[in-house]
Design an enzyme around this catalytic site. Structure first.
Site, mmCIF file in Angstrom:
data_model
loop_
_atom_site.group_PDB
_atom_site.id
_atom_site.type_symbol
_atom_site.label_atom_id
_atom_site.label_comp_id
_atom_site.label_asym_id
_atom_site.label_seq_id
_atom_site.Cartn_x
_atom_site.Cartn_y
_atom_site.Cartn_z
ATOM 1 N N ILE A 25 15.381 -2.094 -3.199
ATOM 2 C CA ILE A 25 14.244 -2.128 -4.125
ATOM 3 C C ILE A 25 12.909 -1.975 -3.424
ATOM 4 O O ILE A 25 11.861 -1.960 -4.068
ATOM 5 C CB ILE A 25 14.242 -3.440 -4.934
ATOM 6 C CG1 ILE A 25 14.210 -4.660 -3.997
ATOM 7 C CG2 ILE A 25 15.431 -3.494 -5.868
ATOM 8 C CD1 ILE A 25 14.106 -5.982 -4.737
ATOM 9 N N GLY A 72 9.322 -1.659 3.962
ATOM 10 C CA GLY A 72 7.991 -1.790 4.557
ATOM 11 C C GLY A 72 8.081 -1.939 6.050
ATOM 12 O O GLY A 72 9.107 -1.630 6.666
ATOM 13 N N GLY A 73 6.979 -2.432 6.642
ATOM 14 C CA GLY A 73 6.934 -2.544 8.086
ATOM 15 C C GLY A 73 7.949 -3.510 8.659
ATOM 16 O O GLY A 73 8.352 -3.385 9.806
ATOM 17 N N PHE A 74 8.378 -4.510 7.849
ATOM 18 C CA PHE A 74 9.325 -5.493 8.352
ATOM 19 C C PHE A 74 10.771 -5.100 8.101
ATOM 20 O O PHE A 74 11.667 -5.644 8.718
ATOM 21 C CB PHE A 74 9.057 -6.856 7.705
ATOM 22 C CG PHE A 74 7.789 -7.497 8.169
ATOM 23 C CD1 PHE A 74 7.678 -7.993 9.446
ATOM 24 C CD2 PHE A 74 6.694 -7.582 7.333
ATOM 25 C CE1 PHE A 74 6.511 -8.592 9.885
ATOM 26 C CE2 PHE A 74 5.517 -8.169 7.765
ATOM 27 C CZ PHE A 74 5.423 -8.666 9.041
ATOM 28 N N VAL A 100 14.359 -4.070 1.597
ATOM 29 C CA VAL A 100 14.556 -5.185 0.675
ATOM 30 C C VAL A 100 15.614 -4.785 -0.353
ATOM 31 O O VAL A 100 15.557 -3.680 -0.911
ATOM 32 C CB VAL A 100 13.244 -5.555 -0.041
ATOM 33 C CG1 VAL A 100 13.444 -6.797 -0.898
ATOM 34 C CG2 VAL A 100 12.128 -5.794 0.964
ATOM 35 N N ASP A 143 -1.738 -7.863 6.886
ATOM 36 C CA ASP A 143 -1.303 -6.636 6.213
ATOM 37 C C ASP A 143 -1.470 -6.768 4.705
ATOM 38 O O ASP A 143 -0.538 -6.554 3.936
ATOM 39 C CB ASP A 143 0.149 -6.308 6.568
ATOM 40 C CG ASP A 143 0.524 -4.882 6.161
ATOM 41 O OD1 ASP A 143 -0.363 -4.012 6.182
ATOM 42 O OD2 ASP A 143 1.684 -4.655 5.802
#
Length: 866
Positions: free
Chosen positions: A510, A513-515, A518, A627
């Site tokens: 869904i 991102g940078g991490f 998800v 961020d």
């Protein structure tokens, strides 16, 4: 004859490639790879192994002030023996340490082979190293092109012919013999050049009465030449700030160890100082060291130092002052009841106040005090009674200034810890002798108590371990990972099988991102969750990982996404969050669906501000998000805003964290302090929030494509246009917002999709707050707590400082230049398509110009080298 030249060339090449054969023989202008130098091998020339052709400069393995321990690879002005550049300033070597020149570049190692410094990875192999007549150390490639230059990596000095680009800085040395990076910075910004100490500004070039200033252009770089010091704009075609000096053939600009920036010329065998800033010695942060009282001398320019009332000298030579019978904060674990404030005498001010905005204003003294008490980084406050302005002193304390011009109602207070103090002999101030029996018995009593406490702890641990086995909690980690540590506040632990089952083997992604990615999941109790798989986690152990998770898990606020649990599976890390059914803010804000109503946008702005204010000052551990952007603002029912991805930076590898920083730069939310390589503070989040606020006003990305027709397609995030509109360039909305603010035309900034369902006053409120948040100087930005007060209406709206928003013109110009490139690419593609159609060879896929400005705004352009 030909054989003679061949033999001659072979001998020269051999001499250059064999380091011991050239011992003591310095070179002029060029040296070639496979060359090694040390101070010891060139001791007859004081370590010098290379001279410029005119003999003005030399490259040397040098020990400043002839001390015996610290040696540096330096470029030195020969006649004055002045160091103008150093390579390994933070990693000195010994006298037998070496500089090696290879085809890969320059490296500096110590005598034991310990690596100290090297040039970065180069684009080609090195042909030669040269020292130019201007003092520039340059690596050349096979075509005599420059691969690397010392002029591009200044230390504390610049020379004629050298440019100090916007975002670059000079750093002071610690002392004349220790070239390590000191605490002072000279920084070039888009509108000025300034001096900083621990992020606190204390001087700027435009303050000088002799400076000519033209604020219509943005600064590109600073340079000195034979006639003066210049801040140039438009690639050197216009002068933004000019400081005229006498004509000379050689001068330098230098940030000295004292914290003063000076321009000096060398004539008749001596240096002549032509300019210095600041002139007032008391304006230098450490003129009288920590909490020393600085006053102007009646007989000289040197400041006179003493201690404020209630303080005493830390040493006989006044190297700072200490509060009487008390100690300075910050102490992380001190109780609020231990905190007190020492009132400074009247007529005192602090060096950075004239460059700062109040942290909060319109409040009484107790609110100002509470603001500092709840912030460990706060070391003191200045409070202005007439306006209720509260100034916060953070991170480091410098000198205070005794001034005759200070308003009577400005009062300073220093944060101290109330408790037992020690006398000069290390005692507790009590002159009574301690009982001898107590001296004998106390150690045995302490040992007995420790043994008893240890036994009780072991019994409790064994009981808890047994209970956890009974409850099945021991399987929270993998079976091969014993849960041999307990961390208070740790959220629920899941094992990998549970998350794999909940997400149907990570079937439904869904977001990303940078991490990391998800996934949507459903727990056995039917609770819907979002499972984030962290990409490239750091090398910290599981205990350290759990410690960080415990900090995040203990943060609870209505405007922060709740962390429900986590999983550590081998090297994999997972975080389990509450599920937000409306997704992230960027989808409804920039998408093609129904436009967000103004009240919904305002509620989202207020909720986000409250969440950030809590992270910065409301929770036990201050957290800087780093961020803030629409993708990290999630929406729940009724568009309630919740901030995600806070506190996760420590869970990434340094490489991944650096990449994440670059990604932020290309998205347009990167604060200007990244340009100066300054430490990041909570004011960085304030800047990013201001950029998000502008996007809420307009309903599209701050950087987008502008077309001839104002269609709904133009307003979307990607800036795509329908067939009836034509691209006329890239559009940088923050600059447009500044221009409309100056003209008072706020309604033109609102999202056209709202079709009049918003008033000029409502738009003005958000735009003025947003512009204050994006001030170039972090100290001028309000705190998030202040932003919340302004949004709620409890605090008056501020007036943005236009002089601190000039840098937006620089960004706007970059986008304009990018649009020219985009238009040229588009025309070329149109010509290619026409040619293919006429010749019947048009392919199914045709390369087109970029559809967003980010293709042209690289992270290097925005944030500079990291």
């Amino acid at each position: 004859m030909g054989s003679f030249f061949f033999v001659f060339f072979f001998i020269i090449s051999f001499l250059n490639s064999y380091p011991f054969s050239v011992s003591g023989a310095s070179f002029s202008e060029f040296i070639y790879p496979n060359f090694t130098a040390s101070h010891f091998s060139f001791v007859d020339n004081n370590g010098a192994f290379l001279f410029s052709r005119n003999g003005t400069f030399k490259a040397s393995i040098y020990n400043p002030e002839t001390q015996e321990t610290n040696f540096y690879l330096c470029v030195i002005h020969v006649e004055s023996n002045t160091i103008i550049w150093s390579a390994n300033r933070d990693s000195p070597i010994t006298s037998s340490g070496e500089m090696d020149l290879t085809m890969a570049g320059i490296s500096v190692t110590d005598s034991d082979g310990d690596f100290k410094w090297s040039t970065p990875q180069l684009q080609a192999t090195v042909l030669a190293l040269t020292l130019t007549d201007m003092g520039n150390l340059v690596l050349l490639d096979q075509s005599n092109g420059s691969l690397w230059e010392s002029f591009h990596y200044p230390t504390d000095t610049i020379l004629i012919g050298q440019r100090l680009l916007i975002g670059a800085n000079l750093s002071s040395a610690v002392s004349g013999s220790n070239l390590s990076t000191g605490d002072y910075r000279f920084v070039v910004t888009g509108s000025d050049a300034l001096l900083q100490w621990h992020q606190q500004k204390y001087w700027q070039l435009s303050m000088d009465t002799k400076a000519y200033i033209n604020l219509n252009y943005v600064v590109d770089y600073m340079a000195i030449n034979e006639t003066g010091l210049y801040l140039f704009g438009r690639n050197g075609s216009v002068v933004v700030i000019l400081l005229n000096l006498s004509t000379t053939s050689f001068r330098i600009a230098k940030l000295g160890i004292s914290g003063q920036f000076s321009v000096s010329s060398f004539s008749s065998g001596k240096w002549v100082q032509e300019f210095v800033g600041p002139i007032d010695g008391c304006q230098i942060p450490t003129s009288c060291h920590k909490m020393g009282l600085c006053s102007a001398s009646s007989t000289s320019n040197a400041p006179e130092c003493s201690c404020p009332s209630g303080f005493h000298s830390a040493s006989q030579n006044i190297s700072g002052c200490l509060p009487n019978n008390l100690s300075f904060l910050c102490q992380l674990h001190s109780n609020s009841s231990d905190i007190s404030y020492m009132k400074l005498g009247s007529g005192m001010e602090y060096f950075s106040l004239i460059f700062s905005q109040p942290e909060i204003y319109g409040v009484n003294y107790s609110v100002c005090q509470d603001l500092c008490s709840g912030n460990c980084a706060c070391l003191g406050i200045f409070y202005e009674n007439s306006s209720g302005s509260c100034y916060v002193l953070e991170n480091e304390l410098g000198s205070v200034i005794l001034s005759n011009t200070v308003e009577d109602d400005l009062q300073g207070y220093i944060k101290v810890l109330v408790g037992p103090t020690t006398d000069s002999n290390g005692g507790n101030g009590d002159s009574k002798s301690f009982p001898t029996a107590a001296i004998v018995l106390l150690p045995f009593t302490g040992i007995f108590l420790l043994a008893a406490l240890g036994f009780l702890w072991w019994k409790r641990w064994k009981f808890n371990e047994s209970e956890e086995r009974k409850l099945g909690h021991q399987n929270s980690f993998d079976s091969d990972d014993l849960d041999d540590f307990r961390i208070p506040g740790l959220p629920q632990k899941y094992n990998y099988k549970e998350l794999e089952l909940a997400t149907e083997s990570f079937k439904t992604q869904i977001g990303a991102g940078g991490f990391g990615a998800v996934y949507k999941g459903t727990l056995p109790d039917k609770t819907v969750v979002a499972v984030k798989k962290i990409t490239n986690p750091s090398n910290q152990g599981k205990k350290e990982f759990c410690t960080e998770i415990a900090v995040i898990g203990n943060i609870h606020h209505v405007n922060l996404v709740k962390l429900r649990g986590f999983c550590a599976h081998g090297r994999q890390r997972f975080l389990v969050y509450e599920y937000m059914d409306r997704g992230s803010l960027d989808r409804p804000l920039f998408g093609n669906g129904p436009a967000l109503e103004w009240q919904e946008r305002f509620d989202i702005a207020l909720g986000t501000a409250r969440g950030l204010a809590y992270l910065h000052g409301g929770c036990e551990h201050k957290i800087i998000h780093c961020d803030v952007k629409p993708e990290n603002i999630l929406l729940h029912d009724h568009f309630q805003a919740k901030i995600s991805d806070f506190g996760l930076s420590k869970l990434l590898t340094p490489e991944q964290s650096s990449l994440f920083t670059t990604m932020r730069g290309t998205r347009g939310y990167l604060a200007p302090e990244w340009l100066t390589n300054s430490a990041i503070s909570e004011k960085t989040d304030v800047y990013s929030f201001g950029m998000v606020l502008l996007e809420l006003v307009r309903g599209r990305k701050n950087c987008s494509i502008r077309s001839n027709s104002h269609t709904s397609n133009e307003i979307n995030s990607g800036g795509a246009n329908n067939s009836s509109s034509s691209v006329i360039g890239l559009f940088y909305f923050p600059l447009f917002a500044l221009e409309m603010h100056e003209q008072g035309r706020y309604l033109e900034l609102a999202d056209p999709r709202l079709e009049g369902r918003v008033s000029n006053k409502e738009v003005e409120k958000l735009v003025r707050i947003a512009l204050c948040c994006v001030h170039e100087e972090p100290a001028l930005r309000p705190s998030m707590a202040t932003v919340v007060g302004m949004l709620e209406g409890g605090l008056p709206l501020p007036q943005p400082r236009v002089e601190s928003l000039i840098f937006l013109r620089f960004y706007g110009r970059r986008f304009t230049e990018a649009s020219m490139v985009d238009e040229e690419n588009r025309r070329s593609d149109d010509q290619l398509m026409l040619y293919q159609e006429e010749n019947g060879t048009r392919s199914s896929i045709v390369t087109t110009g970029s559809d967003t400005c980010f293709s042209f705004m690289s992270s290097q352009q925005i944030s500079g080298p990291r």
